[in-house]
Structure formats: C-alpha cells, structure tokens
Design an enzyme around this catalytic site. Structure first.
Site, PDB file in Angstrom:
ATOM      1  N   ASP A   1       0.808  -1.215   0.000  1.00  0.00           N
ATOM      2  CA  ASP A   1       0.000   0.000   0.000  1.00  0.00           C
ATOM      3  C   ASP A   1       0.838   1.261   0.000  1.00  0.00           C
ATOM      4  OD1 ASP A   1      -2.248  -1.416   0.082  1.00  0.00           O
ATOM      5  OD2 ASP A   1      -2.910  -0.746   2.068  1.00  0.00           O
TER       6      ASP A   1
ATOM      7  N   LYS B   1      -2.475   4.675  -4.480  1.00  0.00           N
ATOM      8  CA  LYS B   1      -2.748   5.573  -5.600  1.00  0.00           C
ATOM      9  C   LYS B   1      -1.517   5.676  -6.489  1.00  0.00           C
ATOM     10  CE  LYS B   1      -6.303   8.696  -4.112  1.00  0.00           C
ATOM     11  NZ  LYS B   1      -6.451   9.574  -2.980  1.00  0.00           N
TER      12      LYS B   1
ATOM     13  N   MET C   1      -7.282   8.462  10.563  1.00  0.00           N
ATOM     14  CA  MET C   1      -7.927   9.052   9.373  1.00  0.00           C
ATOM     15  C   MET C   1      -8.808  10.240   9.748  1.00  0.00           C
ATOM     16  SD  MET C   1      -9.076   5.426   7.690  1.00  0.00           S
ATOM     17  CE  MET C   1      -9.750   4.784   9.207  1.00  0.00           C
TER      18      MET C   1
HETATM   19  N1  SAH Z   1      -3.582  -0.287   9.549  1.00  0.00           N
HETATM   20  C1  SAH Z   1      -3.071   1.009   9.915  1.00  0.00           C
HETATM   21  C2  SAH Z   1      -4.100   2.111   9.811  1.00  0.00           C
HETATM   22  C3  SAH Z   1      -4.662   2.359   8.461  1.00  0.00           C
HETATM   23  S1  SAH Z   1      -5.774   3.686   8.408  1.00  0.00           S
HETATM   24  C4  SAH Z   1      -2.469   0.936  11.313  1.00  0.00           C
HETATM   25  O1  SAH Z   1      -2.698  -0.026  12.050  1.00  0.00           O
HETATM   26  O2  SAH Z   1      -1.745   1.858  11.694  1.00  0.00           O
HETATM   27  C5  SAH Z   1      -4.714   5.007   7.914  1.00  0.00           C
HETATM   28  C6  SAH Z   1      -4.510   5.971   9.067  1.00  0.00           C
HETATM   29  O3  SAH Z   1      -3.503   5.473   9.948  1.00  0.00           O
HETATM   30  C7  SAH Z   1      -3.996   7.342   8.645  1.00  0.00           C
HETATM   31  O4  SAH Z   1      -5.048   8.167   8.215  1.00  0.00           O
HETATM   32  C8  SAH Z   1      -3.400   7.828   9.931  1.00  0.00           C
HETATM   33  O5  SAH Z   1      -4.384   8.275  10.820  1.00  0.00           O
HETATM   34  C9  SAH Z   1      -2.795   6.550  10.495  1.00  0.00           C
HETATM   35  N2  SAH Z   1      -1.365   6.401  10.124  1.00  0.00           N
HETATM   36  C10 SAH Z   1      -0.795   5.439   9.399  1.00  0.00           C
HETATM   37  N3  SAH Z   1       0.537   5.624   9.295  1.00  0.00           N
HETATM   38  C11 SAH Z   1       0.820   6.737   9.990  1.00  0.00           C
HETATM   39  C12 SAH Z   1       1.998   7.462  10.279  1.00  0.00           C
HETATM   40  N4  SAH Z   1       3.202   7.062   9.830  1.00  0.00           N
HETATM   41  N5  SAH Z   1       1.891   8.574  11.031  1.00  0.00           N
HETATM   42  C13 SAH Z   1       0.714   8.988  11.515  1.00  0.00           C
HETATM   43  N6  SAH Z   1      -0.426   8.360  11.263  1.00  0.00           N
HETATM   44  C14 SAH Z   1      -0.395   7.247  10.525  1.00  0.00           C
END
Ligand code: SAH
Length: 481
Positions: free
Chosen positions: A36, A58, A173
């Site tokens: 992803d 994307k 998100m």
């Molecule tokens: N599966 C992922 C979450 C996916 S949803 C997990 O467990 O972390 C995507 C959201 O995760 C983003 O909108 C943000 O809120 C958060 N996120 C993912 N990577 C991030 C990062 N490096 N820094 C801050 N927020 C992050």
C-alpha cells in the site's frame, strides 16, 4: 498444483525497523507482494529480487486498485500456487481490511496467516514520547476511526461513552474531521483542557507533532499545516510529548540520507546514521553475478596480481580452491588501490600492498566488468564478476524520489558521482537542479573534484574519508529545506 499460502502482514507505521521478525520472514518468502501507499518504500528491500511487486495505493495517474480487485488478485495468485504477501501499514486488522481479505480467502478455500503489526495509534504516540497508558494518567485506550462511509463522512461513534469512559483515544484518518472530533468530545463531557496531540508521518524523518488542549487542537494543527497521514491522541498522556519527546532530539533527525553505493558490500555508514536518527537509503543495490565468469587464468606466470574490488576477493578465492591452486604458490606481489579490498584480502591472510602504481607487462588485473579507467592500464585481465542492479532497491529509490523524501546525499567516491548522475537521469531528474536543495557530501578531494566537474559544489568535503568525520560534519550542518 497445490495452492500457495497467503500472509496478511502488518508493516508498522513509518520506520521499516518496526516490522516484526515474523513479518519480515514472511515477506522474504513471498513470490508476490501487494503493498500500500502507507507502507514505507524501504520495505521493498526486504522483498525477494525475483518476486512480483503489485502496488495497490494511488498511482501517479490517481488510479488505485479497488478492494475487490485486490482480493481477486490475492485469490488468483494463491490459487496459482504462489506464496503471497499482503503488506499493510501498521496492523492489518486495524482499519486495514484484513477481515474482508481473509473472508475472500476462506471463500476460495485458501490457507493464510495473519501477522500482526504495530499500529499507528500506538507507535505514532510512542515516537512522540507519548505512552497511551500510564499508571497515574490513563488506564484505558481506544482506537477510533475519524471518518466513515456515511455520506457526511462523520465518524459514527458513541461520543458519550468515548468522552466519559476512555482515558486515551487515538483517532485514525481524522484530519479532515479534527474540529468535529474535538467539538463532539467536549459537547459530550470531555474537559476542553484535556491534552491532545496530532502526529504527522510518525516514525519517519518527516515526523511533526502539534500539541494543544483539546479545544485548541484543530487550530494548532492547522497553524502547523499538519496533513495526512496523521494520528490524533486525546488524553492526559498527550501532554507528555513536551517532556518525553525523543526522536526530534536525535542529532540527525529530519535527515533522509541517500548513500550512493558502488559495490555490493555492506557499509558501516548506514547503521551509524540510523542510530543518530536519520533515515537511510543505500542504493543502487547490487548482486554479484558470476554466471558468465570465465575460468581463472593461471596466476603463476604473473609477478603481480592487482585486485580491483572487494567482491572480487571471494570469487578469486573460490576459483583458486576449485582449481586446487595453493595460496602459497600465488605471485609475491598482490596489490590493490581500494582499502576495502585490502581489508578483505587480509581477512584471508593475504597481506596486499596498497598502491595504484601502473602495471608492468607481467601484471594481472582482477575485477568486475565495466570497472572503468583503471582496468584499461592492464593488458592482462580476469573479469571476476558483474554487478547487477537490484530491482527492489530501484523500486524503493523511485518511490522515494517521487515523493521527495531524500534531503541528504552521501557520495563516497568519484565513481559514485557517475552512478548518482545515471540513477537520477534514469528517473528523469536533472541532477544539478535536484541537488541544489540537498546536503551533498563528498568523501575526499577526488570526489569533490568529480562533483564539481559534473556541475555541483558539495556542501561538505571530508578531509579524512571515514564514518566518524561524516557524522561529525553532518551534525554541524543545518538541514536545508
Ligand atoms: N492499519 C493502519 C491504519 C490504516 S488507516 C495501522 O494499524 O496503523 C490510515 C490511518 O492510519 C492514517 O489516516 C493515519 O491516521 C494513520 N497512520 C498510518 N501511518 C501513519 C503514520 N506514519 N503517522 C501517523 N499516522 C499514521
């Protein structure tokens, strides 16, 4: 044909070091990898060279693979007998659609493993010095979505219970709805003075944190122009950021360093840079290819063997062994103009001379194909190997260049200058222009000269080309924006 196995793997957020040992092992086994946008490009380095890479985020043209298509690919590839890795940022089960993907696999009668990852809601705050629970401050934690499929995009959350019953909440998100999230929590009884923090690009060189009381967090995040991906933490422990932040204090925090490699050998610079807080790309990556290496010519008629590259040493020693040529019968003079080759030879008990003296007629040059000018001086040559560019580092480099992550370039030799130019050209980037806002370091006067000839004045030229001086200089050099 028996069907392959599928691994739904969590990569953790940001820092590629945050993947679990099991996750990495599964990734290394995979024939096909689906990844992803939020998976750090450096993860590609853990993927096998011959694996098929499928990007699901994307694309530049703004298309992305729909969830159904992704599931279909997972099923098709597994049915065809491949080991498939589905790599997700953070934890695959946390807003990562692992449930839907596993259901599709069950339906197709396939086997799979779910490999947990460290979720952004916990790793993000940790990288900002914020523990989500604390004996004195917080005894409960909730992970909450900051947006939904609902038409207005507002999270369908039980705000009352959340405000009253949960000490620390992490909103995923939620950047678009940050104002609404804060308002709803306050309307439902959360103290407006509750500490809150928003962490952008957590666990990367781009990490930024906005911290304010809940009632002002949206304003603060906007002031700092915090954008996605970002995680919002609401709760007493968020205030600990000020006291316990650690990543930002690292001397090389904020640097994303590209070490331009000219050989397949592992260097000592990358781990040193990482321990000081930098992110590091070592590229291009190479594999040593000996498939077309001709049998070793007999070294006996020569008075001098000149070994050009570190990688040649292993190939040479192997050939000698295969041909039962005793090391004691080698010519008296073994020379090299490369320190790393000198050390490598020493590791076999061969104490070579360090010299770039021109060859006599009875000298044999041993080195890689396309070695450049040095080889031309020798009339007798044995090509020990060919360096092949690795696909996974090429892909990681492309992704990092596309998203403009790199801000520092380490150029260890004049040969690396050529490689850097070639790599940038290959990505359609004009090197001189691209380098203007980067910190460029040259390992010594020769490299400095080569860079200047190519049109770039390095910011740092090391007088002694060792890791210590590089770290010292980089620490004293402020980051260009
Ligand atoms: N599966 C992922 C979450 C996916 S949803 C997990 O467990 O972390 C995507 C959201 O995760 C983003 O909108 C943000 O809120 C958060 N996120 C993912 N990577 C991030 C990062 N490096 N820094 C801050 N927020 C992050």
């Amino acid at each position: 044909m028996t069907s392959g196995n599928v691994f739904l793997i969590g990569a953790g957020p940001g820092d590629p070091g945050l993947i679990t040992v099991k996750g990495r092992e599964c990734l290394e086994k995979a024939d096909v990898v689906l990844y992803d946008r939020l998976v750090h490009p450096l993860f590609l380095q853990y993927v096998r060279e011959d694996a098929e890479y499928i990007y699901c985020g994307k694309l530049p043209e703004r298309h992305h693979l729909r969830q159904e298509t992704i599931q279909q690919i997972l099923v098709e590839k597994a049915l065809a007998g491949f080991t498939v890795a589905r790599l997700k940022g953070g934890d695959p089960g946390m807003f990562g659609r692992a449930g839907e993907e596993a259901e599709a696999l069950v339906k197709a009668g396939l086997t799979y493993e779910m490999v947990p990852g460290i979720t952004a809601g916990m790793a993000g705050p940790m990288y900002a010095g914020i523990p989500v629970t604390h004996r004195d401050l917080s005894g409960s934690f909730a992970a909450v979505t900051g947006h939904t499929k609902a038409e207005d995009g507002q999270p369908g959350v039980d705000w009352k219970s959340l405000a009253a019953g949960i000490d620390t909440a992490a909103f995923y998100m939620g950047m678009k709805n940050l104002g609404t999230i804060a308002r709803r929590l306050i309307e439902n009884g959360k103290d407006p003075a509750t500490p809150a923090a928003v962490i952008e690009w957590a666990a990367t060189s781009r990490q930024r944190v906005a911290e304010a009381p809940l009632e002002r967090i949206q304003e603060k995040a906007e002031q700092q122009q915090i954008k996605n991906p970002a995680i919002t933490i609401v709760g007493e422990t968020a205030a600990l950021h000020r006291k316990l932040k650690w990543l930002e204090k690292k001397p090389l925090f904020g640097r994303f360093v590209w070490i331009v490699k000219t050989s397949a050998a592992a260097g000592s610079i990358a781990p040193a840079l990482r321990s000081l807080g930098a992110e590091v790309l070592e590229a291009p990556g190479y594999t040593v290819d000996t498939r077309e290496t001709k049998p070793l010519v007999s070294p006996h008629p020569f008075h001098r063997l000149h070994v050009a590259a570190e990688e040649s040493v292993d190939v040479l020693l192997n050939e000698l062994k295969q041909n039962r040529i005793d090391l004691r019968t080698l010519p008296d003079r073994i020379t090299t103009a490369s320190l790393r080759t000198l050390w490598k030879l020493e590791s076999y008990g061969l104490f070579a001379e360090y010299t770039d003296e021109s060859p006599g007629p009875d000298s044999l040059w041993i080195g890689p194909e396309h070695a450049g000018s040095e080889a031309e001086l020798f009339s007798q040559k044995w090509v020990s190997h060919r360096l092949i560019h690795k696909k996974n580092t090429a892909k990681a480099t492309a992704a990092l260049l596309d998203n403009d992550w790199i801000n520092t370039v380490v150029v260890p030799s004049s040969q690396a200058v050529h490689i850097l130019w070639k790599e940038l050209d290959r990505h359609g980037i004009s090197p001189v222009q691209w380098l203007t806002n980067k910190t460029v370091t040259a390992h010594g006067p020769e490299t400095d000269k080569a860079l200047q000839t190519a049109g770039t004045v390095p910011d740092i030229t090391l007088s002694s080309p060792d890791t210590e001086s590089l770290l010292h200089e980089l620490r004293n050099h402020s980051l260009q924006q």
